[in-house]
Structures are given as structure tokens and as C-alpha cells.
Design an enzyme around this catalytic site. Structure first.
Site, PDB file in Angstrom:
ATOM      1  N   TYR A  66       0.893  -1.509  -0.154  1.00  0.00           N
ATOM      2  CA  TYR A  66       0.224  -0.346  -0.189  1.00  0.00           C
ATOM      3  C   TYR A  66       0.835   1.423   0.195  1.00  0.00           C
ATOM      4  O   TYR A  66       1.455   1.436   0.640  1.00  0.00           O
ATOM      5  CB  TYR A  66      -1.145  -0.563   1.143  1.00  0.00           C
TER       6      TYR A  66
ATOM      7  N   HIS B 231      -4.485  15.852  -3.412  1.00  0.00           N
ATOM      8  CA  HIS B 231      -4.781  16.019  -1.764  1.00  0.00           C
ATOM      9  C   HIS B 231      -4.761  17.436  -1.444  1.00  0.00           C
ATOM     10  O   HIS B 231      -4.900  17.649  -0.826  1.00  0.00           O
ATOM     11  CB  HIS B 231      -4.224  15.163  -1.438  1.00  0.00           C
TER      12      HIS B 231
ATOM     13  N   ASN C 263       0.866  11.459   5.147  1.00  0.00           N
ATOM     14  CA  ASN C 263       0.124  10.784   6.024  1.00  0.00           C
ATOM     15  C   ASN C 263       1.213  11.307   7.811  1.00  0.00           C
ATOM     16  O   ASN C 263       2.215  11.166   7.696  1.00  0.00           O
ATOM     17  CB  ASN C 263       0.507   9.225   5.979  1.00  0.00           C
TER      18      ASN C 263
ATOM     19  N   TYR D  87     -16.961  32.693  45.536  1.00  0.00           N
ATOM     20  CA  TYR D  87     -16.664  31.493  44.571  1.00  0.00           C
ATOM     21  C   TYR D  87     -15.598  32.104  43.287  1.00  0.00           C
ATOM     22  O   TYR D  87     -13.812  31.108  43.273  1.00  0.00           O
ATOM     23  CB  TYR D  87     -17.475  30.232  43.898  1.00  0.00           C
TER      24      TYR D  87
ATOM     25  N   ARG E 288     -12.505  32.260  46.431  1.00  0.00           N
ATOM     26  CA  ARG E 288     -12.002  30.692  47.130  1.00  0.00           C
ATOM     27  C   ARG E 288     -11.933  30.047  46.652  1.00  0.00           C
ATOM     28  O   ARG E 288     -11.605  29.338  47.213  1.00  0.00           O
ATOM     29  CB  ARG E 288     -13.361  31.324  47.989  1.00  0.00           C
TER      30      ARG E 288
ATOM     31  N   PHE F 223      -1.765   7.358  11.616  1.00  0.00           N
ATOM     32  CA  PHE F 223      -2.538   8.044  11.502  1.00  0.00           C
ATOM     33  C   PHE F 223      -3.406   8.828  11.909  1.00  0.00           C
ATOM     34  O   PHE F 223      -4.382  10.174  12.008  1.00  0.00           O
ATOM     35  CB  PHE F 223      -2.739   8.508   9.875  1.00  0.00           C
TER      36      PHE F 223
ATOM     37  N   GLU G 156     -12.352   4.752   4.775  1.00  0.00           N
ATOM     38  CA  GLU G 156     -12.026   5.799   6.194  1.00  0.00           C
ATOM     39  C   GLU G 156     -13.247   6.534   6.776  1.00  0.00           C
ATOM     40  O   GLU G 156     -13.250   7.517   7.018  1.00  0.00           O
ATOM     41  CB  GLU G 156     -11.032   6.656   5.707  1.00  0.00           C
TER      42      GLU G 156
END
Length: 508
Positions: free
Chosen positions: A51, A81, A193, A278, A281, A327, A412
Site C-alpha cells: 500500500y 490532496h 500521512n 466562589y 475562594r 495516522f 475511512e
């Protein structure tokens, strides 16, 4: 120069790179890198489908690619991409991305050649920063689109910012005496990646949150003084009984900040008030919890920054390329959500202190901290601004990690959403810094009304830093410039530095 020893880079080094320090790779990485690249060559020679080396990507992983097209395959994945949108990422984030990718490749599990490493180093050394759109990653399979824009600049496509000017990448590289990279097998995928975009943004958010956190300890103590609050809630015996490390550290810090205060001494006896609100404190409990959460996020990010999030991973000792899921940025997504929650709460409790100070029924100070309320509005609207910023941060603090959407034709099918979970952090930290800046002004103004009584030496040094930039507010004036100067004291770290206080570290 920061020397990156892959797998062993401390957060302090990443912080320095984010702030502008140059970085290079430790010489010891060279043999691992060379052997990893050689392993890729041996794997290719077997002519078996692996791959990302000789197959298509994502849903197209079953498509076998011939040897003659392996270089084209890697170039194509980068160009296809590089599909991000939105504003360019900040320079510090891009610098971190380059350094994080360099350190990851330097482990020697990605199969890239020494010349690829050399170009990354040269770009870092010359501060050649690719233009990387900030939107387009879902945090798995890695930060593909942002890292593709980084890789595109390395092969001479896209744009690079050099010396403050945005240039075509090929021109910027040529002007620096560098040649565009010709990608070898596996190299395009190795550059794309990974979680470096998400991790860089999360680290940037962490480092900004650290400054806001420490400044908020100073302004919180100063607000306590302005309201003539008690330091009894900071007694170490209280926090020891509960045992949370952050709470103990914050209690110690607040007690130290107020030590020796004449304002505190003035109302130690016969004060009709039994307990403070608060927001005064419970500072150790709230800020201590924030500290613990930030430190946990820091630990996660330190691990991620030193890991390898490529796929497939090359094991040179056995000439194997193993496909996995490093990844997937789920750890970064969780860390980013934790940082967002902490930033939100730091600002939230600070805004409540501002609201208390402007209310005479709660603080005992003149209404809206002005000597002549009515004619003057004083701090009325800065408190409103703080409230608006806090509310905006609450909306942004919704966890990103609980979302997912399938991508790549359901190959994916579960993603982390770490990228935008991390990317929101800088804006959230900026909002919180503005709130703390407003509190710094309000608390200093409140203490002005107690003259000639002074606070501790530490807090008076901080107040002097505020007053060096912004004078006491007698009558109304244009408020925005005052707020801008006060916020700059927070974000630059100057307020904390002026105090001289030793405050808890978030990311040691």
C-alpha cells in the site's frame, strides 16, 4: 538552534520552535533514514503490492501501479490532496508542522530519502513557510490536505512565505538556492500521512493557554486584593486533604503571590465577611483542575510529537511495510478538547471576578471602579466585553472528538476531527487573554482605591507593569487601547515576568 533527537524532543523545544527558533535533525538519525529508504527499494524489487508504494490510495488501494509510474504516483497524491480551504495557517503553526514532520521522518520508519530530509531542514533553517490553508482535515487518514499543501511547496507547487512575502513555491525555493524535490517511491505518502497539522495546532494552543493560565493566577490574586478578599482559602492544609496536584500547586502560588501584603493585613481582624465569593475562594479548585487537565493534554501531545504517525510503516530489519492506523489523531482530538475546556474555565472564573469588582454590593469598591460613577461609566462595558468573550468560548468548547463522518467512499469510516478541534484553540486562547487583560486593569484599578496600602511586593511589581502601560482611570477615556496594551502584557508573558513569581508550569 534546536536539535531534534527523534523520539526524545521535550515540550520546551517545541515551544521554542513555535516562538521562532530554527531547528535541525540530530546527526544520529542519518543511518536510520538511509536504511529505511534502502528497505523501500528492496520491497519494490520484490514486485509485490504494498500500500502506498505501488498501489493506489484509500479506496483505490487495490489498484496496482507499475514501476514506471511510481514517481508519478507520489507526485499525483500530493497535487490531488492539496485541496484545503480557508485562511493560511499562522507562521508558528507551520513552523511546528515542518519540525514535527522532520522529527517523525527522522525515526527511520517512513522510507524517505536523505535528500527529502535535507530539504525540510533547509526550509526550517531559512524560515521558508508553505502557505497551508487551515481547513480541510478530518484528522484521519492523517492531516492529508494540510500536509499535502506542505509537500506541494516542497515539489515547487503552491506558495511559500519568505521574508514576509508570499511567493510561488518554485520561486521562493530558487531564491534560497534550493531545488524542488523530486519525490521517490513512498515519499509523497510519507509526507502526507501523519497528525502534524493537528498536533502543531494543539501545541500552539497549549503554549498560548499556558501564558493565559499563569497570567490569570497573577490577576486572580490581584483581584482578591482589590476586593480585600481572604488568603485563608489558599492554606495548604485545605488542599492537602483533597490531594489534587494542580489544586495544591495553585493554592501555593496564590498564597505566595499575596505574601506580605499590607492590604491583606489591613482586614485580617474584625472583617464582618465570613467567606468570599466562589470566584475568589475557589480559585485553587478551579484553576488547579485546569492545570491538571492542561498537564494531561501536554503529556499526550509530548508523546504524539515524538511518535510516528505515518502509514504504512517501514521496518528495515525485516524489509516489511506494515499498514496500520497511527495516522488516526484521536489522542490529539481528546487533548485538544481538554485544552479547550481548560481555556474556557480560566476565562469564565476570571470574568466572574471582573463582575464582582464592578459591583459595589460585592466588592465594596465604587460602582464600576470609577471615582465618579454616573458621570463616568468606568469598567461597565469592559465587563460586558469579557462576558461576550467567555460566552463565545463556551460555544467553541463543545468537544470535537465526539464527531465523525465517513470519508473516502467509506474506506475511512471513522475520523477524529482533531484538526478543527485543535485549530480553534488559538482563537479561544486569544479570547481568554483579552478577558485576563481586562481583569488586570480592573484589579489594578481596584487596588488603587486602597492607597496608601500596598499589596505584596510580587503583586505590586505586576501592578507597576500594568501602570507603566495604562494609567489609573480617573475619568472615562477611549478604553480599547488600554485593553489592547493589557492583553499584550498577558500574551507576551510580560505580566508574569514582571511579577517575578515562580508559577506552575503547564508544559515543562
Amino acid at each position: 538552534m534546536i536539535v531534534l533527537n527523534p523520539g526524545h524532543v521535550p515540550l520546551a523545544d517545541w515551544r521554542a520552535i513555535y516562538r521562532g527558533a530554527p531547528a535541525t535533525l540530530h546527526d544520529s538519525a542519518a543511518p536510520r533514514i538511509a536504511e529505511s529508504a534502502a528497505a523501500v527499494a528492496r520491497i519494490i524489487a520484490r514486485h509485490q503490492p504494498v500500500y502506498g508504494i505501488n498501489t493506489g490510495f484509500g479506496k483505490l488501494a487495490s489498484v496496482k501501479i507499475g514501476d514506471a509510474d511510481l514517481a508519478t504516483l507520489q507526485r499525483n497524491i500530493v497535487l490531488s490532496h492539496a485541496a484545503g480551504v480557508g485562511a493560511p495557517s499562522p507562521a508558528g503553526v507551520v513552523r511546528l508542522m515542518l519540525a514535527l514532520k522532520l522529527a517523525s521522518l527522522g525515526v527511520g520508519a517512513s522510507g524517505v530519502r536523505p535528500e527529502t530530509i535535507a530539504l525540510l531542514e533547509a526550509m526550517l533553517a531559512r524560515d521558508l513557510l508553505p502557505v497551508i490553508p487551515c481547513q480541510g482535515s478530518v484528522g484521519a487518514s492523517g492531516d492529508l490536505a494540510p500536509l499535502a499543501h506542505m509537500a506541494a511547496a516542497m515539489i515547487g507547487a503552491g506558495e511559500i512565505v519568505a521574508n514576509g512575502k508570499t511567493l510561488p513555491a518554485a520561486d521562493a525555493l530558487a531564491a534560497a538556492g534550493l531545488a524542488p524535490l523530486e519525490l521517490g517511491p513512498k515519499e509523497g505518502l510519507a509526507l502526507l500521512n501523519g497528525t502534524q497539522f493537528s498536533t502543531a495546532n494543539a501545541l500552539a494552543g497549549l503554549f498560548e493557554a499556558e501564558r493565559v493560565f499563569q497570567a490569570a493566577l497573577v490577576t486572580g490574586a490581584l483581584s482578591t486584593e482589590a476586593a480585600k478578599g481572604s488568603d485563608a482559602p489558599f492554606d495548604p492544609r485545605i488542599h492537602a486533604l483533597r490531594g489534587h496536584a494542580g489544586q495544591i500547586a495553585v493554592g501555593d502560588a496564590l498564597r505566595g503571590l499575596m505574601a506580605g501584603s499590607a492590604i491583606r493585613a489591613s482586614h485580617r481582624e474584625d472583617d464582618p465577611r465570613v467567606q468570599d465569593p466562589y470566584c475568589l475562594r475557589c480559585q485553587p479548585q478551579v484553576m488547579g483542575a485546569a492545570l491538571d487537565v492542561l498537564r494531561q493534554a501536554a503529556a499526550t501531545l509530548a508523546t504524539e510529537a515524538n511518535g510516528v504517525s505515518d502509514n504504512p510503516l517501514i521496518f528495515a530489519d525485516t524489509d516489511e511495510a506494515l499498514s496500520g492506523g497511527n495516522f488516526h489523531a484521536e489522542p490529539v482530538a481528546f487533548a485538544a478538547d481538554m485544552i479547550a475546556l481548560a481555556i474556557c474555565e480560566i476565562g469564565s472564573i476570571a470574568e466572574r471576578r471582573i463582575a464582582m469588582l464592578v459591583d459595589p454590593a460585592l466588592s465594596g469598591l465604587p460602582a464600576f471602579l470609577t471615582p465618579r460613577p454616573g458621570l463616568n461609566s468606568g469598567f461597565m462595558i469592559p465587563q460586558v466585553t469579557a462576558a461576550a468573550l467567555v460566552s463565545e468560548n463556551k460555544q467553541r468548547a463543545y468537544p470535537a472528538s465526539v464527531d465523525s463522518i465517513p470519508t473516502s467512499a467509506n474506506q475511512e469510516d471513522h475520523v477524529s476531527m482533531a484538526a478543527h478541534g485543535a485549530r480553534r484553540l488559538l482563537a479561544m486562547a486569544a479570547n481568554a487573554a483579552n478577558v485576563i487583560g481586562i481583569e488586570a486593569l480592573a484589579a489594578a484599578q481596584g487596588c488603587d482605591f486602597h492607597a496608601p496600602l500596598a499589596s505584596s511586593a510580587t503583586l505590586e511589581a505586576a501592578r507597576a507593569a500594568i501602570r507603566a502601560e495604562v494609567p489609573t482611570l480617573a475619568d472615562d477615556r477611549h478604553f480599547a487601547p488600554d485593553m489592547e496594551k493589557a492583553t499584550a502584557l498577558v500574551t507576551s508573558g510580560a505580566l508574569v515576568a514582571a511579577s517575578g513569581a515562580a508559577l506552575p508550569d503547564v508544559a515543562a
